[in-house]
Design an enzyme around this catalytic site. Sequence first.
Site: not given
Length: 549
Positions: A257, A259-260, A287-288, A331, A333, A452
Amino acid sequence: LKQHSSTITITRMLFPQLITLSLLPATVCSWASFTALSHSKRTSFSSSLIALSKSSELWNVEKVDHISEWTTAALTKTYPNPLSLKDNVPSSWFVGLNDAVAMNVKIDALETIDETCVLSDDDDDDSEEECTSRRGGINAEAFILAGPRAKISFDPSTSKAAIVTCGGLCPGLNSVVREVVMCLSRQYGVQDIVGIPKGYRGFLYPEEWKSLDEDVVQNLHNQGGSMLGSSRGGHDTGAIVDSLVKEGINLLFISGGDGTVRGAAKIAEEVKRRGLAISVACIPKTIDNDIPLIDRTFGFETACEAACEAINVANTEAEGFPFGLGVVKVMGRNSGFIAMHSSLASCVADLCLVPEVDFYLDGKGGIVDHLYERLLMHDKAVVVVAEGAGQKLMAEMGAAGEEVKDASGNVLLDDIGPWLCKQLKQRLDEKLEETSIHGDKLTLKYVDPSYMVRGIPPNTADNLYCLQLAHNAVHGAMAGLTNFIVGSVNTKECYVPTNMVANKRNVIDTSHQSLWEMVVFSTGQPSFQTNDDKDDKDAVTTASGGTTI
Protein backbone atom coordinates in the site's frame (compact mmCIF):
# COMPACT_ATOMS: atom_id res chain seq x y z
CA LEU A 1 -18.89 22.11 -36.01
CA LYS A 2 -21.58 24.72 -36.23
CA GLN A 3 -23.18 25.21 -39.63
CA HIS A 4 -24.55 28.65 -40.50
CA SER A 5 -26.03 28.75 -44.06
CA SER A 6 -23.04 28.39 -46.37
CA THR A 7 -20.34 28.79 -43.76
CA ILE A 8 -19.06 26.25 -41.31
CA THR A 9 -17.47 27.83 -38.29
CA ILE A 10 -15.05 25.80 -36.25
CA THR A 11 -15.08 27.34 -32.79
CA ARG A 12 -13.41 24.96 -30.40
CA MET A 13 -12.34 21.36 -30.56
CA LEU A 14 -10.22 18.75 -28.85
CA PHE A 15 -8.29 16.26 -30.96
CA PRO A 16 -5.55 13.66 -30.53
CA GLN A 17 -2.01 14.63 -31.29
CA LEU A 18 -1.63 13.43 -34.84
CA ILE A 19 2.11 12.89 -34.98
CA THR A 20 3.50 11.04 -31.98
CA LEU A 21 0.71 10.08 -29.62
CA SER A 22 -2.53 8.22 -30.11
CA LEU A 23 -4.39 8.92 -26.90
CA LEU A 24 -8.03 9.77 -27.41
CA PRO A 25 -10.36 7.91 -29.77
CA ALA A 26 -12.37 10.76 -31.16
CA THR A 27 -12.62 14.51 -31.54
CA VAL A 28 -15.31 16.60 -29.92
CA CYS A 29 -17.09 17.48 -33.12
CA SER A 30 -19.69 16.23 -35.55
CA TRP A 31 -18.08 13.71 -37.90
CA ALA A 32 -21.07 13.87 -40.21
CA SER A 33 -20.62 17.61 -40.63
CA PHE A 34 -16.90 17.17 -41.24
CA THR A 35 -17.41 14.57 -43.95
CA ALA A 36 -19.97 16.86 -45.57
CA LEU A 37 -17.15 19.27 -46.45
CA SER A 38 -15.67 19.06 -49.89
CA HIS A 39 -12.52 16.96 -50.25
CA SER A 40 -10.30 20.03 -50.65
CA LYS A 41 -11.75 21.66 -47.53
CA ARG A 42 -11.31 18.47 -45.49
CA THR A 43 -7.72 18.15 -46.70
CA SER A 44 -6.96 21.76 -45.85
CA PHE A 45 -8.57 21.41 -42.45
CA SER A 46 -6.64 18.21 -41.65
CA SER A 47 -3.41 19.83 -42.78
CA SER A 48 -3.95 22.71 -40.38
CA LEU A 49 -4.41 20.25 -37.50
CA ILE A 50 -1.24 18.36 -38.45
CA ALA A 51 0.70 21.61 -38.66
CA LEU A 52 -0.60 22.64 -35.26
CA SER A 53 0.37 19.30 -33.72
CA LYS A 54 3.85 19.68 -35.16
CA SER A 55 4.22 23.18 -33.80
CA SER A 56 3.20 22.50 -30.21
CA GLU A 57 3.45 19.58 -27.87
CA LEU A 58 -0.07 18.75 -26.76
CA TRP A 59 0.70 16.17 -24.08
CA ASN A 60 2.91 16.24 -21.04
CA VAL A 61 3.92 12.58 -20.75
CA GLU A 62 5.20 11.80 -17.26
CA LYS A 63 8.73 10.44 -17.47
CA VAL A 64 9.61 7.07 -15.95
CA ASP A 65 13.25 6.38 -15.01
CA HIS A 66 15.28 3.96 -17.12
CA ILE A 67 18.41 2.20 -15.87
CA SER A 68 20.37 3.34 -18.94
CA GLU A 69 20.30 6.90 -17.58
CA TRP A 70 22.89 6.11 -14.89
CA THR A 71 24.54 2.81 -15.81
CA THR A 72 27.58 2.34 -18.01
CA ALA A 73 27.33 1.45 -21.69
CA ALA A 74 28.38 -2.12 -20.92
CA LEU A 75 25.28 -2.53 -18.76
CA THR A 76 22.83 -0.97 -21.21
CA LYS A 77 22.95 -3.57 -23.95
CA THR A 78 19.52 -4.41 -25.35
CA TYR A 79 18.15 -7.82 -26.24
CA PRO A 80 15.27 -8.91 -28.44
CA ASN A 81 12.17 -9.66 -26.41
CA PRO A 82 11.65 -13.46 -26.46
CA LEU A 83 7.98 -12.76 -27.16
CA SER A 84 8.94 -11.02 -30.39
CA LEU A 85 10.65 -14.20 -31.59
CA LYS A 86 7.49 -16.28 -31.43
CA ASP A 87 5.96 -17.25 -34.76
CA ASN A 88 3.06 -15.19 -36.08
CA VAL A 89 3.29 -12.49 -33.41
CA PRO A 90 2.41 -9.10 -34.96
CA SER A 91 4.63 -6.14 -34.15
CA SER A 92 1.52 -4.18 -33.15
CA TRP A 93 1.35 -6.26 -29.96
CA PHE A 94 4.42 -4.41 -28.67
CA VAL A 95 4.29 -0.95 -27.16
CA GLY A 96 5.81 1.83 -29.23
CA LEU A 97 8.17 4.48 -27.93
CA ASN A 98 5.51 7.17 -27.96
CA ASP A 99 2.41 5.27 -26.84
CA ALA A 100 0.80 6.89 -23.82
CA VAL A 101 -2.46 7.16 -21.90
CA ALA A 102 -4.26 10.42 -21.11
CA MET A 103 -4.64 11.00 -17.38
CA ASN A 104 -7.99 12.77 -17.61
CA VAL A 105 -10.62 12.02 -20.23
CA LYS A 106 -13.11 14.52 -18.84
CA ILE A 107 -12.37 17.88 -20.44
CA ASP A 108 -13.81 21.34 -20.90
CA ALA A 109 -14.07 21.61 -24.69
CA LEU A 110 -13.72 25.40 -24.49
CA GLU A 111 -10.29 25.14 -22.88
CA THR A 112 -8.51 23.04 -25.48
CA ILE A 113 -7.52 24.82 -28.66
CA ASP A 114 -8.45 28.47 -28.92
CA GLU A 115 -9.14 28.41 -32.61
CA THR A 116 -11.09 30.77 -34.87
CA CYS A 117 -11.32 29.18 -38.28
CA VAL A 118 -13.87 29.84 -40.99
CA LEU A 119 -14.11 27.34 -43.84
CA SER A 120 -16.42 27.81 -46.77
CA ASP A 121 -18.18 24.77 -48.21
CA ASP A 122 -18.86 26.61 -51.45
CA ASP A 123 -16.90 24.68 -54.10
CA ASP A 124 -16.93 27.72 -56.38
CA ASP A 125 -14.94 29.70 -53.86
CA ASP A 126 -11.29 28.85 -54.50
CA SER A 127 -9.87 31.39 -52.11
CA GLU A 128 -7.65 30.06 -49.33
CA GLU A 129 -9.28 29.76 -45.95
CA GLU A 130 -7.95 32.11 -43.38
CA CYS A 131 -7.35 30.24 -40.16
CA THR A 132 -5.54 31.49 -37.14
CA SER A 133 -4.75 29.21 -34.25
CA ARG A 134 -2.94 29.53 -31.01
CA ARG A 135 -2.26 27.07 -28.28
CA GLY A 136 -4.96 27.07 -25.66
CA GLY A 137 -5.23 25.11 -22.43
CA ILE A 138 -3.72 21.85 -23.66
CA ASN A 139 -0.70 20.57 -21.81
CA ALA A 140 -2.56 17.56 -20.55
CA GLU A 141 -0.76 14.96 -18.50
CA ALA A 142 -0.34 11.45 -19.83
CA PHE A 143 1.41 8.27 -18.74
CA ILE A 144 3.53 5.75 -20.63
CA LEU A 145 1.45 2.86 -21.89
CA ALA A 146 2.24 -0.46 -20.19
CA GLY A 147 2.99 -3.65 -22.06
CA PRO A 148 5.81 -5.63 -23.69
CA ARG A 149 8.55 -3.82 -25.60
CA ALA A 150 10.25 -5.29 -28.66
CA LYS A 151 13.65 -4.68 -27.02
CA ILE A 152 14.50 -5.46 -23.39
CA SER A 153 17.38 -4.37 -21.16
CA PHE A 154 18.14 -7.59 -19.29
CA ASP A 155 19.40 -10.94 -20.44
CA PRO A 156 16.76 -13.40 -19.17
CA SER A 157 19.31 -16.20 -18.89
CA THR A 158 21.39 -14.28 -16.32
CA SER A 159 18.66 -12.30 -14.57
CA LYS A 160 17.54 -12.88 -11.00
CA ALA A 161 14.21 -11.59 -9.72
CA ALA A 162 12.81 -11.05 -6.23
CA ILE A 163 9.22 -10.53 -5.07
CA VAL A 164 8.08 -9.10 -1.73
CA THR A 165 4.63 -8.38 -0.23
CA CYS A 166 4.28 -5.76 2.51
CA GLY A 167 1.61 -4.20 4.70
CA GLY A 168 -1.82 -5.62 5.41
CA LEU A 169 -3.26 -8.62 3.63
CA CYS A 170 -5.44 -8.15 0.59
CA PRO A 171 -7.34 -10.43 -1.80
CA GLY A 172 -5.08 -11.07 -4.79
CA LEU A 173 -1.63 -10.93 -3.20
CA ASN A 174 -1.02 -14.58 -4.01
CA SER A 175 -2.33 -14.03 -7.52
CA VAL A 176 0.22 -11.24 -8.04
CA VAL A 177 3.05 -13.46 -6.78
CA ARG A 178 1.88 -16.25 -9.08
CA GLU A 179 1.60 -14.08 -12.16
CA VAL A 180 4.96 -12.35 -11.68
CA VAL A 181 6.59 -15.78 -11.55
CA MET A 182 4.57 -17.15 -14.47
CA CYS A 183 5.33 -14.14 -16.69
CA LEU A 184 9.03 -14.11 -15.86
CA SER A 185 9.38 -17.84 -16.38
CA ARG A 186 6.97 -18.66 -19.18
CA GLN A 187 7.24 -15.49 -21.27
CA TYR A 188 10.82 -14.37 -20.68
CA GLY A 189 12.61 -17.52 -19.58
CA VAL A 190 13.85 -16.10 -16.27
CA GLN A 191 14.40 -19.11 -14.00
CA ASP A 192 16.11 -17.61 -10.95
CA ILE A 193 13.21 -16.15 -8.92
CA VAL A 194 12.99 -15.77 -5.15
CA GLY A 195 10.28 -14.68 -2.73
CA ILE A 196 11.23 -12.44 0.20
CA PRO A 197 9.29 -13.52 3.31
CA LYS A 198 7.78 -11.22 5.95
CA GLY A 199 7.89 -7.92 4.09
CA TYR A 200 10.81 -5.48 3.96
CA ARG A 201 12.50 -7.02 7.01
CA GLY A 202 12.94 -10.24 5.03
CA PHE A 203 15.69 -8.67 2.91
CA LEU A 204 18.01 -8.94 5.91
CA TYR A 205 17.71 -12.73 6.02
CA PRO A 206 18.55 -14.14 2.57
CA GLU A 207 18.89 -17.63 4.03
CA GLU A 208 15.10 -17.58 4.50
CA TRP A 209 14.29 -16.55 0.92
CA LYS A 210 12.06 -18.95 -0.97
CA SER A 211 12.85 -20.26 -4.44
CA LEU A 212 9.82 -19.80 -6.71
CA ASP A 213 8.94 -21.57 -9.95
CA GLU A 214 5.81 -22.46 -11.91
CA ASP A 215 5.12 -25.60 -9.88
CA VAL A 216 5.35 -23.77 -6.55
CA VAL A 217 2.92 -21.02 -7.53
CA GLN A 218 0.58 -23.04 -9.75
CA ASN A 219 -2.51 -22.87 -7.49
CA LEU A 220 -1.78 -19.72 -5.50
CA HIS A 221 -4.61 -17.76 -7.14
CA ASN A 222 -7.13 -19.91 -5.27
CA GLN A 223 -5.71 -18.97 -1.87
CA GLY A 224 -6.20 -15.89 0.27
CA GLY A 225 -3.42 -14.10 2.12
CA SER A 226 0.20 -14.14 0.99
CA MET A 227 2.35 -17.27 0.74
CA LEU A 228 5.34 -15.02 1.44
CA GLY A 229 3.88 -13.51 4.58
CA SER A 230 3.94 -9.80 5.30
CA SER A 231 4.76 -7.20 7.95
CA ARG A 232 4.59 -3.49 8.61
CA GLY A 233 7.68 -1.34 8.98
CA GLY A 234 11.15 -2.90 8.99
CA HIS A 235 12.37 -0.78 6.10
CA ASP A 236 16.13 -0.11 5.97
CA THR A 237 16.90 1.32 2.53
CA GLY A 238 20.67 0.90 2.60
CA ALA A 239 20.54 -2.64 3.96
CA ILE A 240 17.91 -3.65 1.41
CA VAL A 241 19.98 -2.41 -1.54
CA ASP A 242 23.10 -4.03 -0.05
CA SER A 243 21.21 -7.31 0.04
CA LEU A 244 20.05 -6.91 -3.57
CA VAL A 245 23.63 -6.37 -4.72
CA LYS A 246 25.06 -9.21 -2.65
CA GLU A 247 22.45 -11.71 -3.90
CA GLY A 248 22.64 -10.55 -7.53
CA ILE A 249 19.05 -9.32 -7.81
CA ASN A 250 18.42 -7.10 -10.84
CA LEU A 251 14.61 -7.27 -10.97
CA LEU A 252 12.64 -6.32 -7.85
CA PHE A 253 8.84 -6.52 -7.63
CA ILE A 254 7.15 -4.95 -4.60
CA SER A 255 3.46 -5.19 -3.75
CA GLY A 256 1.96 -3.10 -0.98
CA GLY A 257 0.00 0.00 0.00
CA ASP A 258 0.92 3.65 0.46
CA GLY A 259 3.67 3.02 3.03
CA THR A 260 5.13 0.26 0.88
CA VAL A 261 5.11 2.54 -2.17
CA ARG A 262 7.09 5.15 -0.24
CA GLY A 263 9.60 2.46 0.67
CA ALA A 264 9.84 1.31 -2.95
CA ALA A 265 10.60 4.87 -4.04
CA LYS A 266 13.45 5.08 -1.52
CA ILE A 267 14.92 1.79 -2.76
CA ALA A 268 14.74 2.94 -6.38
CA GLU A 269 16.40 6.27 -5.55
CA GLU A 270 19.22 4.51 -3.69
CA VAL A 271 19.71 2.16 -6.64
CA LYS A 272 19.93 5.19 -8.92
CA ARG A 273 22.35 6.98 -6.58
CA ARG A 274 24.67 3.97 -6.66
CA GLY A 275 24.43 3.64 -10.45
CA LEU A 276 23.08 0.08 -10.29
CA ALA A 277 21.31 -1.79 -13.07
CA ILE A 278 18.34 -2.86 -10.95
CA SER A 279 14.73 -2.28 -11.94
CA VAL A 280 12.23 -1.62 -9.15
CA ALA A 281 8.57 -2.14 -10.06
CA CYS A 282 5.69 -1.59 -7.65
CA ILE A 283 2.28 -3.27 -7.88
CA PRO A 284 0.07 -1.19 -5.55
CA LYS A 285 -2.17 -3.08 -3.16
CA THR A 286 -4.86 -1.85 -0.81
CA ILE A 287 -8.49 -2.80 -0.35
CA ASP A 288 -9.09 0.83 0.67
CA ASN A 289 -8.41 1.88 -2.96
CA ASP A 290 -6.47 4.91 -1.69
CA ILE A 291 -3.57 4.87 -4.20
CA PRO A 292 -4.00 8.08 -6.24
CA LEU A 293 -4.38 8.55 -10.01
CA ILE A 294 -5.17 4.93 -10.90
CA ASP A 295 -8.69 3.60 -11.49
CA ARG A 296 -8.58 1.08 -8.67
CA THR A 297 -6.25 -1.22 -6.76
CA PHE A 298 -6.45 -4.99 -6.85
CA GLY A 299 -8.50 -6.61 -4.08
CA PHE A 300 -10.88 -3.68 -3.92
CA GLU A 301 -13.68 -5.31 -5.92
CA THR A 302 -13.43 -8.50 -3.87
CA ALA A 303 -13.63 -6.47 -0.66
CA CYS A 304 -16.71 -4.64 -1.94
CA GLU A 305 -18.32 -7.93 -2.86
CA ALA A 306 -17.70 -9.30 0.65
CA ALA A 307 -19.00 -6.05 2.17
CA CYS A 308 -22.20 -6.34 0.13
CA GLU A 309 -22.81 -9.78 1.61
CA ALA A 310 -22.54 -8.28 5.11
CA ILE A 311 -24.89 -5.45 4.16
CA ASN A 312 -27.44 -7.92 2.83
CA VAL A 313 -27.27 -9.85 6.11
CA ALA A 314 -27.83 -6.63 8.06
CA ASN A 315 -30.79 -5.79 5.83
CA THR A 316 -32.34 -9.23 6.40
CA GLU A 317 -31.96 -8.78 10.15
CA ALA A 318 -33.49 -5.31 9.99
CA GLU A 319 -36.48 -6.61 8.03
CA GLY A 320 -37.15 -9.28 10.66
CA PHE A 321 -38.14 -6.97 13.52
CA PRO A 322 -40.23 -3.81 14.05
CA PHE A 323 -38.11 -0.70 13.64
CA GLY A 324 -35.10 -2.78 12.63
CA LEU A 325 -31.82 -0.98 12.06
CA GLY A 326 -28.80 -2.74 10.58
CA VAL A 327 -25.41 -1.04 11.02
CA VAL A 328 -22.44 -2.36 9.05
CA LYS A 329 -18.87 -1.14 9.62
CA VAL A 330 -16.48 -1.71 6.73
CA MET A 331 -12.82 -0.93 6.25
CA GLY A 332 -11.71 2.49 5.02
CA ARG A 333 -9.26 4.37 7.22
CA ASN A 334 -8.97 7.62 5.28
CA SER A 335 -10.86 6.75 2.10
CA GLY A 336 -14.44 5.48 2.09
CA PHE A 337 -14.50 3.70 -1.25
CA ILE A 338 -15.59 0.32 0.11
CA ALA A 339 -18.47 1.95 1.98
CA MET A 340 -19.48 4.02 -1.03
CA HIS A 341 -19.30 1.25 -3.64
CA SER A 342 -20.91 -1.43 -1.48
CA SER A 343 -23.70 0.94 -0.43
CA LEU A 344 -24.56 1.57 -4.05
CA ALA A 345 -24.11 -2.04 -5.15
CA SER A 346 -26.21 -3.51 -2.34
CA CYS A 347 -29.14 -1.24 -3.25
CA VAL A 348 -30.48 -1.39 0.34
CA ALA A 349 -28.39 1.22 2.20
CA ASP A 350 -30.25 4.23 3.61
CA LEU A 351 -27.18 6.01 4.91
CA CYS A 352 -23.49 5.87 3.97
CA LEU A 353 -20.90 7.53 6.21
CA VAL A 354 -17.32 8.02 4.98
CA PRO A 355 -14.15 9.72 6.31
CA GLU A 356 -14.25 12.38 3.60
CA VAL A 357 -17.57 13.87 4.76
CA ASP A 358 -18.19 15.15 8.28
CA PHE A 359 -21.68 14.50 9.59
CA TYR A 360 -23.71 15.37 12.67
CA LEU A 361 -26.32 13.51 14.66
CA ASP A 362 -29.02 15.92 15.81
CA GLY A 363 -31.07 18.72 14.36
CA LYS A 364 -32.35 19.47 10.90
CA GLY A 365 -30.29 17.63 8.28
CA GLY A 366 -28.77 15.30 10.88
CA ILE A 367 -28.60 11.55 10.45
CA VAL A 368 -30.98 10.81 13.34
CA ASP A 369 -33.91 12.58 11.69
CA HIS A 370 -33.11 10.94 8.36
CA LEU A 371 -33.10 7.45 9.86
CA TYR A 372 -36.22 8.19 11.88
CA GLU A 373 -38.11 9.07 8.69
CA ARG A 374 -36.89 5.88 6.99
CA LEU A 375 -37.93 3.73 9.94
CA LEU A 376 -41.39 5.23 9.93
CA MET A 377 -41.71 4.78 6.17
CA HIS A 378 -40.24 1.28 5.75
CA ASP A 379 -40.07 -0.09 9.30
CA LYS A 380 -36.36 -0.72 8.77
CA ALA A 381 -33.14 1.03 7.74
CA VAL A 382 -29.55 0.11 6.94
CA VAL A 383 -26.44 2.17 7.72
CA VAL A 384 -23.00 1.56 6.17
CA VAL A 385 -20.12 3.29 7.93
CA ALA A 386 -16.42 3.30 7.05
CA GLU A 387 -14.02 2.75 9.96
CA GLY A 388 -12.50 6.21 9.51
CA ALA A 389 -15.80 8.10 9.48
CA GLY A 390 -16.93 10.31 12.36
CA GLN A 391 -13.52 10.68 14.01
CA LYS A 392 -13.93 14.45 14.30
CA LEU A 393 -17.42 14.12 15.78
CA MET A 394 -16.24 11.54 18.32
CA ALA A 395 -13.45 13.89 19.41
CA GLU A 396 -15.87 16.81 19.76
CA MET A 397 -18.15 14.67 21.94
CA GLY A 398 -15.28 13.53 24.14
CA ALA A 399 -15.17 9.94 22.90
CA ALA A 400 -11.71 10.01 21.31
CA GLY A 401 -8.82 8.16 22.92
CA GLU A 402 -5.11 8.99 22.94
CA GLU A 403 -3.34 9.00 19.58
CA VAL A 404 -1.53 5.72 18.94
CA LYS A 405 0.26 4.69 15.73
CA ASP A 406 1.01 1.28 14.25
CA ALA A 407 4.38 0.15 12.83
CA SER A 408 3.58 1.74 9.44
CA GLY A 409 2.91 5.12 11.04
CA ASN A 410 -0.87 4.92 10.65
CA VAL A 411 -2.89 6.50 13.46
CA LEU A 412 -5.06 3.87 15.15
CA LEU A 413 -8.68 4.97 14.87
CA ASP A 414 -11.33 5.24 17.52
CA ASP A 415 -13.96 2.55 16.95
CA ILE A 416 -16.83 4.33 15.22
CA GLY A 417 -19.10 1.25 15.02
CA PRO A 418 -20.11 0.60 18.65
CA TRP A 419 -20.07 4.33 19.42
CA LEU A 420 -22.42 5.13 16.55
CA CYS A 421 -24.76 2.27 17.53
CA LYS A 422 -24.97 3.62 21.08
CA GLN A 423 -25.75 7.15 19.91
CA LEU A 424 -28.41 6.02 17.44
CA LYS A 425 -30.02 3.61 19.87
CA GLN A 426 -30.31 6.26 22.56
CA ARG A 427 -31.82 8.89 20.29
CA LEU A 428 -34.11 6.77 18.15
CA ASP A 429 -35.56 4.83 21.10
CA GLU A 430 -37.02 8.05 22.46
CA LYS A 431 -38.53 9.08 19.14
CA LEU A 432 -39.91 5.66 18.17
CA GLU A 433 -41.40 4.78 21.54
CA GLU A 434 -43.61 7.85 21.33
CA THR A 435 -44.75 6.87 17.84
CA SER A 436 -45.38 3.11 18.17
CA ILE A 437 -48.80 1.98 19.42
CA HIS A 438 -47.03 -1.06 20.87
CA GLY A 439 -44.27 0.92 22.52
CA ASP A 440 -41.66 -0.61 20.21
CA LYS A 441 -38.13 0.66 20.45
CA LEU A 442 -35.28 0.40 17.96
CA THR A 443 -34.09 -3.14 17.20
CA LEU A 444 -30.43 -2.66 16.27
CA LYS A 445 -28.18 -5.29 14.71
CA TYR A 446 -24.47 -4.50 14.33
CA VAL A 447 -22.36 -6.33 11.73
CA ASP A 448 -18.58 -5.94 11.53
CA PRO A 449 -17.12 -8.06 8.68
CA SER A 450 -13.73 -6.39 9.26
CA TYR A 451 -10.91 -8.77 8.32
CA MET A 452 -13.30 -11.17 6.59
CA VAL A 453 -13.00 -8.91 3.52
CA ARG A 454 -9.17 -9.10 3.51
CA GLY A 455 -8.14 -12.71 3.91
CA ILE A 456 -10.28 -14.22 1.16
CA PRO A 457 -9.22 -15.27 -2.38
CA PRO A 458 -9.85 -12.72 -5.14
CA ASN A 459 -12.98 -12.85 -7.24
CA THR A 460 -12.81 -13.28 -11.02
CA ALA A 461 -12.48 -9.55 -11.78
CA ASP A 462 -9.64 -9.05 -9.30
CA ASN A 463 -7.88 -12.23 -10.42
CA LEU A 464 -7.84 -10.93 -13.98
CA TYR A 465 -6.70 -7.52 -12.81
CA CYS A 466 -3.86 -9.07 -10.79
CA LEU A 467 -2.72 -10.92 -13.89
CA GLN A 468 -2.71 -7.73 -15.96
CA LEU A 469 -0.85 -5.72 -13.33
CA ALA A 470 1.75 -8.42 -12.64
CA HIS A 471 2.47 -9.11 -16.30
CA ASN A 472 2.77 -5.42 -17.12
CA ALA A 473 5.08 -4.89 -14.15
CA VAL A 474 7.32 -7.61 -15.55
CA HIS A 475 7.19 -6.12 -19.06
CA GLY A 476 8.22 -2.71 -17.73
CA ALA A 477 11.02 -4.03 -15.53
CA MET A 478 12.45 -6.25 -18.29
CA ALA A 479 12.49 -3.19 -20.57
CA GLY A 480 14.70 -1.39 -18.03
CA LEU A 481 12.04 0.93 -16.63
CA THR A 482 12.22 1.48 -12.87
CA ASN A 483 10.75 3.45 -9.98
CA PHE A 484 7.20 3.11 -11.25
CA ILE A 485 3.87 1.72 -10.18
CA VAL A 486 1.69 -0.12 -12.65
CA GLY A 487 -2.02 0.62 -12.70
CA SER A 488 -5.08 1.22 -14.79
CA VAL A 489 -5.75 4.82 -15.84
CA ASN A 490 -8.95 5.31 -17.81
CA THR A 491 -9.10 1.51 -18.28
CA LYS A 492 -5.62 1.37 -19.88
CA GLU A 493 -2.64 -0.13 -18.04
CA CYS A 494 0.24 2.33 -17.74
CA TYR A 495 3.38 3.18 -15.77
CA VAL A 496 3.10 6.01 -13.24
CA PRO A 497 6.28 7.47 -11.67
CA THR A 498 6.36 6.44 -8.03
CA ASN A 499 6.98 9.98 -6.81
CA MET A 500 3.61 11.02 -8.24
CA VAL A 501 1.76 8.77 -5.79
CA ALA A 502 4.12 8.56 -2.80
CA ASN A 503 2.89 10.69 0.12
CA LYS A 504 -0.42 11.27 -1.65
CA ARG A 505 -3.83 9.67 -1.21
CA ASN A 506 -6.87 8.85 -3.28
CA VAL A 507 -10.05 9.99 -1.53
CA ILE A 508 -13.68 10.19 -2.58
CA ASP A 509 -14.28 13.23 -4.74
CA THR A 510 -17.24 14.93 -3.05
CA SER A 511 -16.91 18.25 -4.87
CA HIS A 512 -17.46 17.13 -8.46
CA GLN A 513 -19.82 14.86 -10.30
CA SER A 514 -18.80 11.39 -9.20
CA LEU A 515 -20.17 8.34 -7.41
CA TRP A 516 -20.63 10.27 -4.16
CA GLU A 517 -23.36 12.34 -5.74
CA MET A 518 -25.09 9.06 -6.64
CA VAL A 519 -24.88 7.94 -3.00
CA VAL A 520 -26.52 11.12 -1.75
CA PHE A 521 -29.26 11.04 -4.39
CA SER A 522 -30.01 7.32 -4.25
CA THR A 523 -30.09 6.99 -0.45
CA GLY A 524 -31.82 10.33 0.06
CA GLN A 525 -29.41 11.08 2.90
CA PRO A 526 -28.31 14.60 3.87
CA SER A 527 -25.40 15.78 1.74
CA PHE A 528 -23.55 17.71 4.48
CA GLN A 529 -21.93 19.75 1.71
CA THR A 530 -21.56 23.54 1.86
CA ASN A 531 -20.88 26.21 -0.74
CA ASP A 532 -17.45 26.61 0.84
CA ASP A 533 -16.39 23.08 -0.11
CA LYS A 534 -13.39 23.03 -2.42
CA ASP A 535 -14.27 22.88 -6.10
CA ASP A 536 -11.01 22.62 -8.01
CA LYS A 537 -11.85 22.56 -11.71
CA ASP A 538 -8.47 20.95 -12.45
CA ALA A 539 -9.02 18.04 -10.08
CA VAL A 540 -8.64 14.60 -11.63
CA THR A 541 -11.48 12.23 -10.77
CA THR A 542 -10.67 8.54 -11.17
CA ALA A 543 -13.01 5.87 -12.51
CA SER A 544 -13.80 4.75 -8.97
CA GLY A 545 -14.89 8.27 -8.00
CA GLY A 546 -11.70 9.48 -6.30
CA THR A 547 -9.44 12.49 -6.38
CA THR A 548 -5.84 13.04 -5.21
CA ILE A 549 -4.81 14.87 -2.05
